[in-house]
Enzyme design. Structure first.
Site, PDB file in Angstrom:
ATOM      1  N   GLY A 114       0.912  -1.121  -0.062  1.00  0.00           N
ATOM      2  CA  GLY A 114       0.005  -0.005  -0.123  1.00  0.00           C
ATOM      3  C   GLY A 114       0.825   1.356   0.041  1.00  0.00           C
TER       4      GLY A 114
ATOM      5  N   ILE B 165       9.150  10.251  13.102  1.00  0.00           N
ATOM      6  CA  ILE B 165       9.615  10.561  14.287  1.00  0.00           C
ATOM      7  C   ILE B 165      10.291   9.559  15.035  1.00  0.00           C
ATOM      8  CG2 ILE B 165       9.230  11.957  16.476  1.00  0.00           C
ATOM      9  CD1 ILE B 165       6.868  13.239  15.216  1.00  0.00           C
TER      10      ILE B 165
ATOM     11  N   LYS C 214      -1.369   3.786  19.781  1.00  0.00           N
ATOM     12  CA  LYS C 214      -0.123   4.406  19.829  1.00  0.00           C
ATOM     13  C   LYS C 214       0.351   4.447  21.388  1.00  0.00           C
ATOM     14  CE  LYS C 214      -0.412   6.029  15.304  1.00  0.00           C
ATOM     15  NZ  LYS C 214      -0.817   7.356  14.387  1.00  0.00           N
TER      16      LYS C 214
ATOM     17  N   GLY D 251       4.956   7.990  12.891  1.00  0.00           N
ATOM     18  CA  GLY D 251       5.482   8.047  11.268  1.00  0.00           C
ATOM     19  C   GLY D 251       7.232   8.064  11.580  1.00  0.00           C
TER      20      GLY D 251
ATOM     21  N   GLU E  62     -10.157   8.793   6.314  1.00  0.00           N
ATOM     22  CA  GLU E  62     -10.572   7.674   5.693  1.00  0.00           C
ATOM     23  C   GLU E  62     -12.198   7.862   5.514  1.00  0.00           C
ATOM     24  OE1 GLU E  62      -8.958   5.148   4.629  1.00  0.00           O
ATOM     25  OE2 GLU E  62      -7.014   5.421   5.797  1.00  0.00           O
TER      26      GLU E  62
END
EC number: 1.1.1.3
Length: 428
Positions: free
Chosen positions: A12, A136, A205, A134, A190
């Protein structure tokens, strides 16, 4: 030295980014100490049109078979999902003594301690920098860069979709539904945005970061979760007037009662470092006993940032760097002692819609008094006798249980015509 042979599951957005990053062969070879080669791939639909050069990588139809394949040295899982084929493939790779690199925060939030034990019992690495924030390097920052520190607290913006929505609401003055539709049109949200706007993505997270920061087992089930659906343009406006910005934060804090884990909208001072992270950016602040506060900021999603984190983990694998999954050996992870949000102590913002008639404010003040809550300020604009008008209150610090009791009393007043809107104030 022989090349590091990569098996990649998932092509993806992030998988495509990883393929492109691995094409930078000379750069990677210098940093990894040997070539890093894409050897085999798998994805749900082999025939889907993709603007990717897979080179000589072979196609494998089954992710579990790819995870165990003898011609790969490391398995990269970018399938997603907390169970099913993603979990099966990761377990198969670890059992076959192959390191795993994953971006799957849901998998780690649910099965992190189990997978850490499996990886360490087989002497291989479970790397997940790409699972949180991401590009970081927050996981490496916690486990390695801040290894000398006992972490007292971390708080962060961990979902770019929510941060974009709240930023756009403030900049445009428009309401939540309009900005959400815009975010969907731009590809930031989304078609079904629930996972993001209801706080679940941030909670996954946060649970992972809590384990890495405090050396505990992952405790996703103990995270208090609220989203941003109830935030209105008027709340953004009042926040500005009061000197705050509204952010959806994940907060993990060591207290006398255990570790708080909570996800909810917060009002933070405009001068706080976290307030400056806008749009799709993520930010994490870590408070350590030696280093004090450290701020990590960067893009938290997308092909480039997330692929950057995946490849950083591959470089560690190529170099033979093995770090315990959550900073300490899995068998030494402490059982998480959760602190209830009912014991949270702090200030609050409360927005009411009340009938504009004599005695209403006195009734509200009495409800606060009876619950043991001290009023700090009150804002009311304009008059509309007999009709509903907004009234905003802020409180001094109080315990959450007292504040929720006060809100229940206030909501029961005949003069309060809409459900009260409560936002916690965090003085970082």
């Amino acid at each position: 030295m022989s090349p590091l042979r990569v098996g990649l599951a998932g092509l993806g957005v992030v998988g495509g980014g990883v393929v492109r990053a691995l094409a930078e062969r000379e750069r990677l070879q210098g940093r990894a100490g040997r070539a890093v080669v894409l050897t085999a791939v798998t994805a749900r639909d082999r025939n889907k049109a993709r603007d990717l050069d897979l080179g000589n990588a072979r196609w494998e139809s089954d992710p579990v078979a790819l995870a165990k394949a003898p011609d790969i040295d490391v398995f990269v899982e970018l399938i997603g999902g907390s169970d099913g084929v993603a979990k099966d493939a990761v377990e198969a790779a670890l059992a076959a003594k192959k390191p795993v690199v994953t971006a799957n925060k849901a998998l780690l939030a649910k099965h992190g301690a189990h997978l850490a034990r499996l990886a360490e019992s087989n002497g291989v690495q479970l790397a997940y920098e790409a699972a949180v924030a991401g590009g970081i390097p927050i996981v490496k920052g916690l486990r390695e860069g801040l290894a000398a520190n006992g972490v007292r607290e971390l708080h962060g913006i961990l979902n770019g979709t929510c941060n974009y929505i709240l930023t756009a609401m403030r900049e445009s003055g428009r309401d939540f539904a309009d900005i959400l539709a815009e975010a969907q049109a731009l590809g930031y949200a989304e078609a079904d945005p629930s996972f993001d706007i209801d706080g679940i993505d941030t909670a996954h997270k946060l649970a992972v970061l809590t384990a890495a920061a405090f050396g505990t087992e992952v405790g996703f089930d103990h995270v208090h979760v609220e989203g941003i659906r109830h935030i209105a343009a008027i709340d953004i406006e009042y926040a500005q007037e009061l000197g705050f910005r509204i952010k959806l934060l994940g907060i993990a804090r060591l207290t006398d009662h255990g570790i708080e884990q909570r996800v909810h909208p917060c009002m933070v001072p405009i001068t706080a470092p976290i307030a400056a992270a806008e749009g799709v950016f993520n930010a994490v602040v870590v408070d350590g006993d030696f280093v004090d506060k450290v701020l990590f900021v960067g893009r938290g999603a997308g092909a480039g940032p997330t692929a950057s984190a995946v490849v950083a983990d591959l470089v560690d694998v190529a170099r033979g760097r093995v770090t315990p999954t959550f900073g300490v050996p899995a068998e030494q992870l402490k059982k998480l002692t959760p602190a209830s949000i009912a014991r949270r102590v702090g200030a609050y913002y409360l927005r009411l819609t009340v009938l504009d008639r004599p005695g209403v404010i006195a009734d509200v003040a009495a409800a606060l008094r009876d619950a043991g809550v001290s009023l700090e300020s009150l804002l009311q604009r304009g008059r509309a006798p007999g009709e509903g008008v907004p009234v905003v209150l802020t409180t001094h610090e109080t315990e959450e249980s007292r504040m929720t009791g006060a809100v229940s009393r206030i909501a029961a007043l005949e003069s309060v015509v809409e459900p009260p809107r409560l936002i916690r104030i965090e003085q970082f």
